[in-house]
Design a protein around this motif. Structure first.
Motif, PDB file in Angstrom:
ATOM      1  N   VAL A   8       0.869  -1.163   0.000  1.00 18.91           N
ATOM      2  CA  VAL A   8       0.000   0.000   0.000  1.00 18.91           C
ATOM      3  C   VAL A   8       0.905   1.212   0.000  1.00 18.91           C
ATOM      4  N   ASP A   9       0.694   2.141  -0.913  1.00 19.84           N
ATOM      5  CA  ASP A   9       1.560   3.311  -1.046  1.00 19.84           C
ATOM      6  C   ASP A   9       0.908   4.519  -0.392  1.00 19.84           C
ATOM      7  N   LEU A  10       1.469   4.954   0.723  1.00 18.20           N
ATOM      8  CA  LEU A  10       0.927   6.105   1.446  1.00 18.20           C
ATOM      9  C   LEU A  10       1.850   7.320   1.380  1.00 18.20           C
ATOM     10  N   ARG A  11       2.816   7.326   0.473  1.00 15.19           N
ATOM     11  CA  ARG A  11       3.753   8.451   0.420  1.00 15.19           C
ATOM     12  C   ARG A  11       3.057   9.779   0.203  1.00 15.19           C
ATOM     13  N   HIS A  12       1.953   9.791  -0.520  1.00 17.85           N
ATOM     14  CA  HIS A  12       1.258  11.056  -0.756  1.00 17.85           C
ATOM     15  C   HIS A  12       0.534  11.571   0.488  1.00 17.85           C
ATOM     16  N   TYR A  13       0.504  10.795   1.548  1.00 10.69           N
ATOM     17  CA  TYR A  13      -0.082  11.250   2.806  1.00 10.69           C
ATOM     18  C   TYR A  13       0.952  11.846   3.751  1.00 10.69           C
ATOM     19  N   ILE A  14       2.219  11.783   3.373  1.00 12.25           N
ATOM     20  CA  ILE A  14       3.293  12.330   4.197  1.00 12.25           C
ATOM     21  C   ILE A  14       3.790  13.599   3.531  1.00 12.25           C
ATOM     22  N   SER A  15       3.882  14.677   4.300  1.00 14.30           N
ATOM     23  CA  SER A  15       4.311  15.964   3.778  1.00 14.30           C
ATOM     24  C   SER A  15       5.674  16.332   4.339  1.00 14.30           C
ATOM     25  N   VAL A  16       6.314  17.289   3.693  1.00  9.19           N
ATOM     26  CA  VAL A  16       7.608  17.793   4.143  1.00  9.19           C
ATOM     27  C   VAL A  16       7.474  19.290   4.374  1.00  9.19           C
ATOM     28  N   GLN A  17       7.918  19.725   5.534  1.00  3.58           N
ATOM     29  CA  GLN A  17       7.937  21.152   5.855  1.00  3.58           C
ATOM     30  C   GLN A  17       9.199  21.417   6.651  1.00  3.58           C
ATOM     31  N   ASP A  18      10.022  22.343   6.178  1.00  2.00           N
ATOM     32  CA  ASP A  18      11.295  22.662   6.840  1.00  2.00           C
ATOM     33  C   ASP A  18      12.125  21.395   7.056  1.00  2.00           C
ATOM     34  N   ASN A  19      12.187  20.551   6.037  1.00  2.00           N
ATOM     35  CA  ASN A  19      12.944  19.298   6.053  1.00  2.00           C
ATOM     36  C   ASN A  19      12.469  18.327   7.130  1.00  2.00           C
ATOM     37  N   GLN A  20      11.244  18.481   7.595  1.00  2.00           N
ATOM     38  CA  GLN A  20      10.656  17.568   8.572  1.00  2.00           C
ATOM     39  C   GLN A  20       9.483  16.845   7.920  1.00  2.00           C
ATOM     40  N   LEU A  21       9.385  15.558   8.164  1.00  2.00           N
ATOM     41  CA  LEU A  21       8.280  14.768   7.643  1.00  2.00           C
ATOM     42  C   LEU A  21       7.138  14.761   8.654  1.00  2.00           C
ATOM     43  N   TYR A  22       5.933  14.919   8.153  1.00  2.00           N
ATOM     44  CA  TYR A  22       4.766  14.880   9.022  1.00  2.00           C
ATOM     45  C   TYR A  22       3.541  14.480   8.212  1.00  2.00           C
ATOM     46  N   THR A  23       2.470  14.151   8.904  1.00  2.00           N
ATOM     47  CA  THR A  23       1.186  13.859   8.284  1.00  2.00           C
ATOM     48  C   THR A  23       0.137  14.754   8.938  1.00  2.00           C
ATOM     49  N   PRO A  24      -0.593  15.523   8.143  1.00  4.21           N
ATOM     50  CA  PRO A  24      -1.674  16.342   8.721  1.00  4.21           C
ATOM     51  C   PRO A  24      -2.773  15.445   9.297  1.00  4.21           C
ATOM     52  N   SER A  25      -3.370  15.878  10.387  1.00  6.74           N
ATOM     53  CA  SER A  25      -4.439  15.086  11.003  1.00  6.74           C
ATOM     54  C   SER A  25      -5.614  14.906  10.046  1.00  6.74           C
ATOM     55  N   THR A  26      -5.803  15.836   9.112  1.00  4.23           N
ATOM     56  CA  THR A  26      -6.877  15.695   8.125  1.00  4.23           C
ATOM     57  C   THR A  26      -6.635  14.463   7.247  1.00  4.23           C
ATOM     58  N   ARG A  27      -5.380  14.208   6.930  1.00  4.47           N
ATOM     59  CA  ARG A  27      -5.065  13.031   6.105  1.00  4.47           C
ATOM     60  C   ARG A  27      -5.196  11.740   6.899  1.00  4.47           C
ATOM     61  N   ILE A  28      -4.858  11.804   8.192  1.00  5.44           N
ATOM     62  CA  ILE A  28      -5.033  10.617   9.037  1.00  5.44           C
ATOM     63  C   ILE A  28      -6.512  10.236   9.049  1.00  5.44           C
ATOM     64  N   ALA A  29      -7.385  11.238   9.199  1.00  9.43           N
ATOM     65  CA  ALA A  29      -8.827  10.977   9.184  1.00  9.43           C
ATOM     66  C   ALA A  29      -9.239  10.356   7.852  1.00  9.43           C
ATOM     67  N   GLU A  30      -8.720  10.894   6.761  1.00  4.29           N
ATOM     68  CA  GLU A  30      -9.053  10.390   5.429  1.00  4.29           C
ATOM     69  C   GLU A  30      -8.620   8.935   5.253  1.00  4.29           C
ATOM     70  N   VAL A  31      -7.386   8.638   5.612  1.00  4.93           N
ATOM     71  CA  VAL A  31      -6.835   7.298   5.415  1.00  4.93           C
ATOM     72  C   VAL A  31      -7.604   6.261   6.225  1.00  4.93           C
ATOM     73  N   PHE A  32      -7.956   6.599   7.458  1.00 10.34           N
ATOM     74  CA  PHE A  32      -8.611   5.634   8.328  1.00 10.34           C
ATOM     75  C   PHE A  32     -10.136   5.699   8.248  1.00 10.34           C
ATOM     76  N   GLY A  33     -10.660   6.568   7.378  1.00 10.10           N
ATOM     77  CA  GLY A  33     -12.108   6.658   7.221  1.00 10.10           C
ATOM     78  C   GLY A  33     -12.805   7.150   8.470  1.00 10.10           C
ATOM     79  N   LYS A  34     -12.154   8.088   9.157  1.00  9.22           N
ATOM     80  CA  LYS A  34     -12.712   8.623  10.394  1.00  9.22           C
ATOM     81  C   LYS A  34     -13.069  10.098  10.197  1.00  9.22           C
ATOM     82  N   SER A  35     -13.965  10.586  10.998  1.00  8.83           N
ATOM     83  CA  SER A  35     -14.281  12.004  10.997  1.00  8.83           C
ATOM     84  C   SER A  35     -13.075  12.756  11.577  1.00  8.83           C
ATOM     85  N   HIS A  36     -12.732  13.908  10.960  1.00  4.73           N
ATOM     86  CA  HIS A  36     -11.576  14.657  11.448  1.00  4.73           C
ATOM     87  C   HIS A  36     -11.783  15.099  12.892  1.00  4.73           C
TER      88      HIS A  36
END
Length: 144
Positions: A8-36
């Motif tokens: 399963v390719d989730l690279r598009h759910y991981i973002s880079v900001q100031d050379n730090q990797l993170y995932t926005p909570s909005t994307r976590i909700a999307e991936v897991f099918g949960k309400s934000h």
């Protein structure tokens, strides 16, 4: 018994900001099918130290489709793992494992563009991720 991680390719759910990797909570909700709002509540109710929360859950905001500014979190890999370890089910297990793979892939890509000190830090990050991946695979095998 499971011998390899699901593809399963989730690279598009991981973002880079100031050379730090993170995932926005909005994307976590999307991936897991949960309400934000439920993901936000889960983050706010985590039973972890203030120190861990500060390092791994950065408060932020996003603009929704109606133009409202709403709260969200930028979540590090460690924060993601802490949060989603509470999520259950086969789909959750597949997504957790895929996230680790995506994070490793992006960390490797970042390591090719940085100074030796940053590369060393990313190498440590990759080793930590590999360890987590092995632990998750073992948990997945134990439950299979």
């Amino acid at each position: 018994m499971v011998s390899q991680l699901p593809d399963v390719d989730l690279r598009h759910y991981i973002s880079v900001q100031d050379n730090q990797l993170y995932t926005p909570s909005t994307r976590i909700a999307e991936v897991f099918g949960k309400s934000h709002k439920n993901v936000l509540a889960s983050i706010r109710n985590l039973d972890c130290s203030d120190y861990f929360t500060e390092l791994n859950f950065e408060p932020s905001e996003f603009t929704d489709t109606t133009g409202r500014k709403l709260p969200m979190y930028n979540v590090t890999k460690d924060g993601f793992m802490f949060l989603v370890m509470g999520f259950t089910g086969k789909q959750a297990a597949v997504i957790k494992e895929a996230y680790i793979n995506a994070f490793n892939s992006m960390a490797e890509a970042l390591s090719t563009q940085h100074s030796p000190q940053q590369t060393q830090a990313l190498q440590h990050l990759q080793e930590t991720n590999q360890s987590l991946q092995n632990e998750l695979l073992q948990l997945y095998r134990d439950k299979a």
